[in-house]
Design a protein around this motif. Structure first.
Motif, mmCIF file in Angstrom:
data_model
loop_
_atom_site.group_PDB
_atom_site.id
_atom_site.type_symbol
_atom_site.label_atom_id
_atom_site.label_comp_id
_atom_site.label_asym_id
_atom_site.label_seq_id
_atom_site.Cartn_x
_atom_site.Cartn_y
_atom_site.Cartn_z
ATOM 1 N N THR A 1 0.851 -1.195 0.000
ATOM 2 C CA THR A 1 0.000 0.000 0.000
ATOM 3 C C THR A 1 0.880 1.235 0.000
ATOM 4 O OG1 THR A 1 -1.616 -1.211 1.337
ATOM 5 C CG2 THR A 1 -1.858 1.173 1.258
ATOM 6 N N GLN A 2 0.478 2.253 -0.733
ATOM 7 C CA GLN A 2 1.201 3.522 -0.725
ATOM 8 C C GLN A 2 1.122 4.143 0.668
ATOM 9 O OE1 GLN A 2 3.037 4.972 -3.267
ATOM 10 N NE2 GLN A 2 2.724 2.957 -4.174
ATOM 11 N N TRP A 3 2.170 4.840 1.088
ATOM 12 C CA TRP A 3 2.261 5.460 2.406
ATOM 13 C C TRP A 3 1.026 6.325 2.705
ATOM 14 C CZ3 TRP A 3 5.196 4.733 6.581
ATOM 15 C CH2 TRP A 3 5.175 5.705 7.576
ATOM 16 N N GLU A 4 0.590 7.109 1.736
ATOM 17 C CA GLU A 4 -0.529 8.027 1.927
ATOM 18 C C GLU A 4 -1.851 7.303 2.171
ATOM 19 O OE1 GLU A 4 1.635 8.232 -0.688
ATOM 20 O OE2 GLU A 4 2.827 9.850 0.180
ATOM 21 N N GLU A 5 -1.909 6.018 1.854
ATOM 22 C CA GLU A 5 -3.142 5.247 2.014
ATOM 23 C C GLU A 5 -3.136 4.364 3.257
ATOM 24 O OE1 GLU A 5 -3.688 3.139 -1.663
ATOM 25 O OE2 GLU A 5 -3.510 4.981 -2.831
ATOM 26 N N LEU A 6 -2.028 4.349 4.005
ATOM 27 C CA LEU A 6 -1.934 3.523 5.205
ATOM 28 C C LEU A 6 -2.710 4.145 6.364
ATOM 29 C CD1 LEU A 6 1.863 2.692 4.991
ATOM 30 C CD2 LEU A 6 -0.016 1.057 4.768
ATOM 31 N N ASN A 7 -3.160 3.295 7.286
ATOM 32 C CA ASN A 7 -3.843 3.754 8.494
ATOM 33 C C ASN A 7 -2.814 3.941 9.605
ATOM 34 O OD1 ASN A 7 -6.473 3.694 7.417
ATOM 35 N ND2 ASN A 7 -6.556 1.484 7.737
ATOM 36 N N LEU A 8 -2.196 5.121 9.623
ATOM 37 C CA LEU A 8 -1.234 5.436 10.668
ATOM 38 C C LEU A 8 -1.979 5.635 11.983
ATOM 39 C CD1 LEU A 8 1.602 5.566 9.567
ATOM 40 C CD2 LEU A 8 1.642 7.997 10.029
ATOM 41 N N ALA A 9 -1.390 5.203 13.068
ATOM 42 C CA ALA A 9 -2.025 5.333 14.378
ATOM 43 C C ALA A 9 -0.970 5.581 15.442
ATOM 44 C CB ALA A 9 -2.822 4.076 14.721
ATOM 45 N N MET A 10 -1.422 6.132 16.554
ATOM 46 C CA MET A 10 -0.563 6.371 17.712
ATOM 47 C C MET A 10 -1.141 5.584 18.878
ATOM 48 S SD MET A 10 0.505 9.905 19.610
ATOM 49 C CE MET A 10 -1.154 10.496 19.646
ATOM 50 N N CYS A 11 -0.297 4.840 19.560
ATOM 51 C CA CYS A 11 -0.710 4.089 20.734
ATOM 52 C C CYS A 11 0.047 4.649 21.935
ATOM 53 C CB CYS A 11 -0.412 2.603 20.552
ATOM 54 S SG CYS A 11 -1.107 1.597 21.866
ATOM 55 N N ASP B 1 -4.046 -2.135 11.095
ATOM 56 C CA ASP B 1 -4.697 -2.769 9.943
ATOM 57 C C ASP B 1 -6.215 -2.782 10.116
ATOM 58 O OD1 ASP B 1 -5.334 -4.940 11.580
ATOM 59 O OD2 ASP B 1 -3.791 -6.238 10.746
ATOM 60 N N LYS B 2 -6.902 -3.291 9.108
ATOM 61 C CA LYS B 2 -8.371 -3.277 9.099
ATOM 62 C C LYS B 2 -8.966 -4.107 10.226
ATOM 63 C CE LYS B 2 -8.500 -2.333 4.236
ATOM 64 N NZ LYS B 2 -8.489 -2.864 2.901
ATOM 65 N N GLU B 3 -8.238 -5.110 10.699
ATOM 66 C CA GLU B 3 -8.717 -5.947 11.801
ATOM 67 C C GLU B 3 -8.444 -5.312 13.159
ATOM 68 O OE1 GLU B 3 -6.691 -7.444 9.274
ATOM 69 O OE2 GLU B 3 -8.570 -7.906 8.244
ATOM 70 N N GLY B 4 -7.716 -4.203 13.184
ATOM 71 C CA GLY B 4 -7.424 -3.508 14.438
ATOM 72 C C GLY B 4 -6.069 -3.839 15.037
ATOM 73 N N SER B 5 -5.306 -4.730 14.416
ATOM 74 C CA SER B 5 -3.967 -5.046 14.920
ATOM 75 C C SER B 5 -3.049 -3.859 14.682
ATOM 76 C CB SER B 5 -3.399 -6.276 14.208
ATOM 77 O OG SER B 5 -4.162 -7.410 14.512
ATOM 78 N N PHE B 6 -2.120 -3.656 15.601
ATOM 79 C CA PHE B 6 -1.210 -2.515 15.554
ATOM 80 C C PHE B 6 0.208 -3.004 15.315
ATOM 81 C CE2 PHE B 6 1.442 0.724 17.733
ATOM 82 C CZ PHE B 6 1.090 1.817 16.971
ATOM 83 N N PHE B 7 0.880 -2.426 14.314
ATOM 84 C CA PHE B 7 2.265 -2.756 13.980
ATOM 85 C C PHE B 7 3.100 -1.519 14.271
ATOM 86 C CE2 PHE B 7 5.840 -2.921 11.006
ATOM 87 C CZ PHE B 7 6.351 -4.178 11.277
ATOM 88 N N SER B 8 3.873 -1.562 15.342
ATOM 89 C CA SER B 8 4.643 -0.406 15.777
ATOM 90 C C SER B 8 5.862 -0.164 14.889
ATOM 91 C CB SER B 8 5.112 -0.611 17.214
ATOM 92 O OG SER B 8 5.872 0.487 17.629
ATOM 93 N N LEU B 9 6.090 1.114 14.566
ATOM 94 C CA LEU B 9 7.257 1.502 13.777
ATOM 95 C C LEU B 9 8.244 2.332 14.593
ATOM 96 C CD1 LEU B 9 5.378 2.542 10.516
ATOM 97 C CD2 LEU B 9 6.609 0.401 10.942
ATOM 98 N N LEU B 10 7.726 3.180 15.462
ATOM 99 C CA LEU B 10 8.570 4.048 16.295
ATOM 100 C C LEU B 10 8.091 4.014 17.735
ATOM 101 C CD1 LEU B 10 8.656 7.292 14.101
ATOM 102 C CD2 LEU B 10 10.437 5.546 14.256
ATOM 103 N N ARG B 11 9.007 4.175 18.671
ATOM 104 C CA ARG B 11 8.655 4.255 20.097
ATOM 105 C C ARG B 11 9.328 5.485 20.700
ATOM 106 N NH1 ARG B 11 8.965 -0.978 22.958
ATOM 107 N NH2 ARG B 11 6.830 -1.014 22.230
ATOM 108 N N SER B 12 8.582 6.208 21.507
ATOM 109 C CA SER B 12 9.123 7.396 22.164
ATOM 110 C C SER B 12 9.883 7.028 23.428
ATOM 111 C CB SER B 12 7.988 8.362 22.542
ATOM 112 O OG SER B 12 7.309 7.894 23.705
ATOM 113 N N ASN B 13 10.493 8.032 23.987
ATOM 114 C CA ASN B 13 11.076 7.945 25.311
ATOM 115 C C ASN B 13 9.931 7.899 26.332
ATOM 116 O OD1 ASN B 13 10.838 10.728 24.120
ATOM 117 N ND2 ASN B 13 10.919 11.259 26.295
#
Length: 164
Positions: free
Chosen positions: A42-52, A100-112
């Motif tokens: 999927t193109q970056w602009e079409e991804l469901n970015l989220a913050m946890c 993702d569409k099922e609600g699973s979260f794939f982390s890319l970055l983590r803060s301090n």
């Protein structure tokens, strides 16, 4: 140079504003964007970015457990967020990733980790960026869909060389 450096790094930084608010900003390198586009087809602009946002107070946080967590959708061009109405005297960690569409979260970055002190805290002046007052959904307990893959480096010179 500094602006270009942070744009080419994978970084997520959280800062306490006062006893109940956190400002978080992040940046993805082009390499990570391309890798994620390939993984999700999927193109970056079409991804469901989220913050946890994880409440990790009193825990040795390993990415798999928290006292509770808050999920918030983001736009692909977004690179900052104000977290409001958080409980003071708690410790928080923020992950930026893909949901993702099922609600699973794939982390890319983590803060301090950020501890919100209850005492009088000198407020950071960031009003020029505007405030985002929006309630967040609270989820209790463990989130098992978290990715534990992360790469961290304390050697800033080595990181700089990678992006020169």
């Amino acid at each position: 140079m500094a602006a270009n450096l942070i744009q080419n790094l994978n970084v997520c930084i959280a800062t306490q504003l006062d006893s109940s608010r956190i400002y978080v900003h992040w940046s993805f390198s082009e390499h990570i964007r391309e890798m994620v586009e390939s993984m999700f087809s999927t193109q970056w602009e079409e991804l469901n970015l989220a913050m946890c946002t994880y409440d990790i107070t009193g825990l040795h946080f390993n990415g798999h457990e928290s006292n509770r967590y808050y999920m918030k959708g983001l736009t692909p061009k977004q690179d900052f967020m104000f977290m409001n109405s958080l409980e003071s005297e708690r410790t928080y960690v923020i992950d930026i990733g893909i949901q993702d569409k099922e609600g699973s979260f794939f982390s890319l970055l983590r803060s301090n980790p950020v501890y919100l002190m209850k005492e009088k805290y000198e407020q950071v002046n960031v009003t020029s960026l505007g405030w985002m007052y929006e309630p967040v959904k609270v989820h209790q307990g463990v989130q098992n869909e978290f990715s534990t893959y992360s790469l961290y480096s304390n050697d800033l010179e080595q990181v700089k060389k990678q992006y020169e």
